[in-house]
Scaffold this motif. Structure first.
Motif, PDB file in Angstrom:
ATOM      1  N   SER A 145       0.835  -1.199   0.000  1.00 22.37           N
ATOM      2  CA  SER A 145       0.000   0.000   0.000  1.00 22.37           C
ATOM      3  C   SER A 145       0.868   1.246   0.000  1.00 22.37           C
ATOM      4  O   SER A 145       1.824   1.349   0.781  1.00 22.37           O
ATOM      5  CB  SER A 145      -0.917   0.000   1.229  1.00 22.37           C
ATOM      6  OG  SER A 145      -1.635   1.223   1.334  1.00 22.37           O
ATOM      7  N   SER A 146       0.536   2.208  -0.857  1.00 23.29           N
ATOM      8  CA  SER A 146       1.321   3.438  -0.939  1.00 23.29           C
ATOM      9  C   SER A 146       1.247   4.252   0.348  1.00 23.29           C
ATOM     10  O   SER A 146       2.167   5.017   0.648  1.00 23.29           O
ATOM     11  CB  SER A 146       0.847   4.285  -2.118  1.00 23.29           C
ATOM     12  OG  SER A 146      -0.521   4.646  -1.962  1.00 23.29           O
ATOM     13  N   SER A 147       0.201   4.085   1.125  1.00 24.30           N
ATOM     14  CA  SER A 147       0.086   4.821   2.389  1.00 24.30           C
ATOM     15  C   SER A 147       1.056   4.305   3.439  1.00 24.30           C
ATOM     16  O   SER A 147       1.297   4.979   4.438  1.00 24.30           O
ATOM     17  CB  SER A 147      -1.347   4.719   2.923  1.00 24.30           C
ATOM     18  OG  SER A 147      -1.692   3.370   3.208  1.00 24.30           O
ATOM     19  N   LYS A 148       1.619   3.098   3.224  1.00 24.80           N
ATOM     20  CA  LYS A 148       2.570   2.506   4.168  1.00 24.80           C
ATOM     21  C   LYS A 148       4.011   2.622   3.678  1.00 24.80           C
ATOM     22  O   LYS A 148       4.928   2.198   4.386  1.00 24.80           O
ATOM     23  CB  LYS A 148       2.233   1.026   4.391  1.00 24.80           C
ATOM     24  CG  LYS A 148       0.857   0.761   4.966  1.00 24.80           C
ATOM     25  CD  LYS A 148       0.780   1.177   6.423  1.00 24.80           C
ATOM     26  CE  LYS A 148      -0.584   0.854   7.009  1.00 24.80           C
ATOM     27  NZ  LYS A 148      -0.865  -0.591   7.070  1.00 24.80           N
ATOM     28  N   PHE A 149       4.225   3.173   2.489  1.00 23.42           N
ATOM     29  CA  PHE A 149       5.579   3.231   1.937  1.00 23.42           C
ATOM     30  C   PHE A 149       6.515   4.007   2.855  1.00 23.42           C
ATOM     31  O   PHE A 149       6.160   5.062   3.382  1.00 23.42           O
ATOM     32  CB  PHE A 149       5.572   3.900   0.566  1.00 23.42           C
ATOM     33  CG  PHE A 149       5.087   3.014  -0.549  1.00 23.42           C
ATOM     34  CD1 PHE A 149       4.916   1.652  -0.354  1.00 23.42           C
ATOM     35  CD2 PHE A 149       4.796   3.552  -1.790  1.00 23.42           C
ATOM     36  CE1 PHE A 149       4.462   0.841  -1.378  1.00 23.42           C
ATOM     37  CE2 PHE A 149       4.346   2.752  -2.815  1.00 23.42           C
ATOM     38  CZ  PHE A 149       4.180   1.390  -2.608  1.00 23.42           C
ATOM     39  N   THR A 150       7.733   3.480   3.016  1.00 24.37           N
ATOM     40  CA  THR A 150       8.779   4.231   3.690  1.00 24.37           C
ATOM     41  C   THR A 150       9.501   5.098   2.654  1.00 24.37           C
ATOM     42  O   THR A 150       9.285   4.967   1.454  1.00 24.37           O
ATOM     43  CB  THR A 150       9.760   3.295   4.397  1.00 24.37           C
ATOM     44  OG1 THR A 150      10.238   2.327   3.454  1.00 24.37           O
ATOM     45  CG2 THR A 150       9.091   2.583   5.570  1.00 24.37           C
ATOM     46  N   LEU A 151      10.390   5.951   3.124  1.00 26.49           N
ATOM     47  CA  LEU A 151      10.972   6.969   2.257  1.00 26.49           C
ATOM     48  C   LEU A 151      11.775   6.408   1.085  1.00 26.49           C
ATOM     49  O   LEU A 151      11.643   6.915  -0.039  1.00 26.49           O
ATOM     50  CB  LEU A 151      11.831   7.918   3.097  1.00 26.49           C
ATOM     51  CG  LEU A 151      12.320   9.194   2.417  1.00 26.49           C
ATOM     52  CD1 LEU A 151      11.150   9.954   1.803  1.00 26.49           C
ATOM     53  CD2 LEU A 151      13.063  10.075   3.405  1.00 26.49           C
ATOM     54  N   PRO A 152      12.631   5.382   1.256  1.00 33.88           N
ATOM     55  CA  PRO A 152      13.375   4.890   0.089  1.00 33.88           C
ATOM     56  C   PRO A 152      12.477   4.413  -1.052  1.00 33.88           C
ATOM     57  O   PRO A 152      12.768   4.671  -2.229  1.00 33.88           O
ATOM     58  CB  PRO A 152      14.198   3.731   0.669  1.00 33.88           C
ATOM     59  CG  PRO A 152      14.371   4.081   2.107  1.00 33.88           C
ATOM     60  CD  PRO A 152      13.085   4.737   2.500  1.00 33.88           C
ATOM     61  N   ILE A 153      11.388   3.723  -0.723  1.00 34.55           N
ATOM     62  CA  ILE A 153      10.467   3.273  -1.774  1.00 34.55           C
ATOM     63  C   ILE A 153       9.762   4.470  -2.396  1.00 34.55           C
ATOM     64  O   ILE A 153       9.588   4.539  -3.622  1.00 34.55           O
ATOM     65  CB  ILE A 153       9.433   2.288  -1.199  1.00 34.55           C
ATOM     66  CG1 ILE A 153      10.131   1.089  -0.583  1.00 34.55           C
ATOM     67  CG2 ILE A 153       8.468   1.823  -2.283  1.00 34.55           C
ATOM     68  CD1 ILE A 153       9.194   0.119   0.087  1.00 34.55           C
ATOM     69  N   ALA A 154       9.348   5.411  -1.551  1.00 38.27           N
ATOM     70  CA  ALA A 154       8.651   6.596  -2.064  1.00 38.27           C
ATOM     71  C   ALA A 154       9.533   7.389  -3.014  1.00 38.27           C
ATOM     72  O   ALA A 154       9.045   7.944  -4.012  1.00 38.27           O
ATOM     73  CB  ALA A 154       8.199   7.475  -0.906  1.00 38.27           C
ATOM     74  N   LEU A 155      10.842   7.462  -2.747  1.00 36.61           N
ATOM     75  CA  LEU A 155      11.750   8.214  -3.616  1.00 36.61           C
ATOM     76  C   LEU A 155      11.799   7.599  -5.013  1.00 36.61           C
ATOM     77  O   LEU A 155      11.779   8.314  -6.021  1.00 36.61           O
ATOM     78  CB  LEU A 155      13.156   8.242  -3.009  1.00 36.61           C
ATOM     79  CG  LEU A 155      13.359   9.126  -1.781  1.00 36.61           C
ATOM     80  CD1 LEU A 155      14.790   9.018  -1.288  1.00 36.61           C
ATOM     81  CD2 LEU A 155      13.031  10.575  -2.106  1.00 36.61           C
ATOM     82  N   VAL A 156      11.860   6.275  -5.079  1.00 37.69           N
ATOM     83  CA  VAL A 156      11.904   5.600  -6.382  1.00 37.69           C
ATOM     84  C   VAL A 156      10.596   5.826  -7.141  1.00 37.69           C
ATOM     85  O   VAL A 156      10.602   6.169  -8.327  1.00 37.69           O
ATOM     86  CB  VAL A 156      12.171   4.096  -6.190  1.00 37.69           C
ATOM     87  CG1 VAL A 156      12.080   3.366  -7.525  1.00 37.69           C
ATOM     88  CG2 VAL A 156      13.532   3.876  -5.562  1.00 37.69           C
ATOM     89  N   ARG A 157       9.471   5.653  -6.440  1.00 36.04           N
ATOM     90  CA  ARG A 157       8.174   5.851  -7.096  1.00 36.04           C
ATOM     91  C   ARG A 157       7.970   7.315  -7.482  1.00 36.04           C
ATOM     92  O   ARG A 157       7.376   7.616  -8.519  1.00 36.04           O
ATOM     93  CB  ARG A 157       7.060   5.395  -6.158  1.00 36.04           C
ATOM     94  CG  ARG A 157       7.131   3.916  -5.765  1.00 36.04           C
ATOM     95  CD  ARG A 157       6.888   3.012  -6.967  1.00 36.04           C
ATOM     96  NE  ARG A 157       6.990   1.602  -6.627  1.00 36.04           N
ATOM     97  CZ  ARG A 157       5.986   0.863  -6.172  1.00 36.04           C
ATOM     98  NH1 ARG A 157       4.791   1.415  -5.985  1.00 36.04           N
ATOM     99  NH2 ARG A 157       6.170  -0.414  -5.894  1.00 36.04           N
TER     100      ARG A 157
END
Length: 287
Positions: free
Chosen positions: A227-239
Motif C-alpha cells: 500500500s502506498s500509504s505505508k511506503f517508507t521513504l526509500p520506496i517513495a523516492l523511487v516511485r
C-alpha cells in the motif's frame, strides 16, 4: 638527531593523513552539495544550463513545494513520517532486546551459552539477503504483510548489536557487579543501574546504526509493503522519481526529495559523531 627525525616523520605522517581526510571529506561532500543546489534550481535551468552552475541563480523552492503537494502521485511527506515511526520503534525495541541478550551472553552461565554465542558469530558471516525468504514466510504466516510490524520484527535482536554490546560489557570490571550482588542487588538492577550507564557510548552507537539501517532500508520494505500509504521513504523516492514519466522534467523535485531523505542522516551524524567514533573503537575491545 634520531629523536628529531622521528618528530619530523610524525609531523609528515599527520600532514599526509590530514590531506587524505580532507580530500575524502571533499569527495563525500560534493555530491550532497550538488544535490542541494540542484533542488534549488528551476527544472529548466537544472537540466539545460551548460556549463552547470554550483550556486543556483535564480534560487527557487518550487521543487520542495512539488514534493509537499505530492506531485507525481506519491506522498513523500507521509513516507517521511512512516520512516520516522518505523526507525524510532525499531531502534528502541532493538535496544530493549539487545541489551539483556548481550548481558546474558557476557555475564551469565547457562547450558548452551557458548553454542548460542558462536551461532551469533557464525550468522555475522552470512549476508542479510539470505534471510529474506525465511523472514518473508514467517511474516506471511503471522498475517503481518503490509504493516509496520513486518518492518520492525525481523530486525529485533540483531546479531551485530548483541555481539557488539557483549564485547563492550566484557570490558566492565566484574568487581563492580560482585559488590552489588553482595549488597543484595538483583541481576536486573545491576543491569539497569550499573551496566547500562557504563555502556552508554555503545548504546548510542548501536542506536544510531539501527536507526540509519531502518531509515535507509529498501529491499525488505519493497517486498512486504503493498500500500502506498505505508511506503517508507526509500520506496517513495523511487516511485516519486518514476512518477514524472520524463526523468528530466522531475529532476529538480527528485533532488529535493532525495535531500529530504539525506538531511536527517547528516544531522544525526553531526550531532552524535563523537559517540559514534568512541562507541565503535571501544566496543571492539573485549576480554
Amino acid at each position: 638527531m634520531t629523536q628529531l627525525r622521528r618528530i619530523k616523520r610524525s609531523v609528515v605522517k599527520r600532514a599526509i593523513y590530514s590531506v587524505l581526510i580532507w580530500l575524502l571529506s571533499f569527495l563525500w561532500f560534493v555530491p550532497i552539495f550538488w544535490m542541494l543546489t540542484t533542488s534549488l534550481k528551476p527544472t529548466t535551468v537544472a537540466v539545460t544550463e551548460n556549463p552547470p552552475r554550483w550556486i543556483p541563480n535564480p534560487m527557487t523552492f518550487e521543487n520542495y513545494a512539488a514534493v509537499a503537494r505530492a506531485a507525481g502521485g506519491i506522498n513523500v511527506g507521509r513516507s517521511v513520517w512512516n520512516s520516522v515511526i518505523v526507525a524510532a520503534i525499531a531502534t528502541v525495541a532493538g535496544l530493549l532486546v539487545a541489551v539483556p541478550a548481550a548481558y546474558a551472553l557476557a555475564r551469565l552461565r547457562f547450558p548452551g551459552q557458548r553454542i548460542i554465542f558462536w551461532t551469533y558469530v557464525a550468522i555475522l558471516a552470512f549476508p542479510s539477503v539470505l534471510f529474506l525468504v525465511p523472514n518473508f514466510f514467517i511474516i506471511n504466516r503471522l498475517g503481518l504483510m503490509n504493516s509496520f510490524a513486518a518492518l520492525i520484527l525481523p530486525g529485533l535482536g540483531g546479531t551485530f548489536g548483541v555481539f557488539m554490546l557483549r564485547q563492550y560489557m566484557l570490558g566492565i570490571p566484574r568487581e563492580l557487579e560482585e559488590a552489588a550482588l553482595i549488597d543484595g542487588c538483583s541481576r536486573l538492577r545491576i543491569l539497569t543501574r550499573i551496566v547500562v550507564p557504563l555502556i552508554r557510548p555503545a548504546l548510542v552507537t548501536l542506536g544510531i546504526m539501527t536507526f540509519l539501517g531502518s531509515w535507509n532500508s529498501f529491499l525488505w520494505p519493497l517486498i512486504v509493503l503493498t500500500s502506498s500509504s505505508k511506503f517508507t521513504l526509500p520506496i517513495a523516492l523511487v516511485r516519486f522519481s518514476a512518477g514524472w514519466g520524463d526523468p528530466y522534467r522531475g529532476i529538480g523535485a527528485s533532488m529535493a526529495a532525495a535531500f529530504i531523505s539525506v538531511a536527517p542522516v547528516l544531522v544525526i551524524f553531526v550531532a552524535f559523531h563523537k559517540y559514534l567514533m568512541r562507541g565503535v573503537s571501544l566496543g571492539s575491545i573485549g576480554k
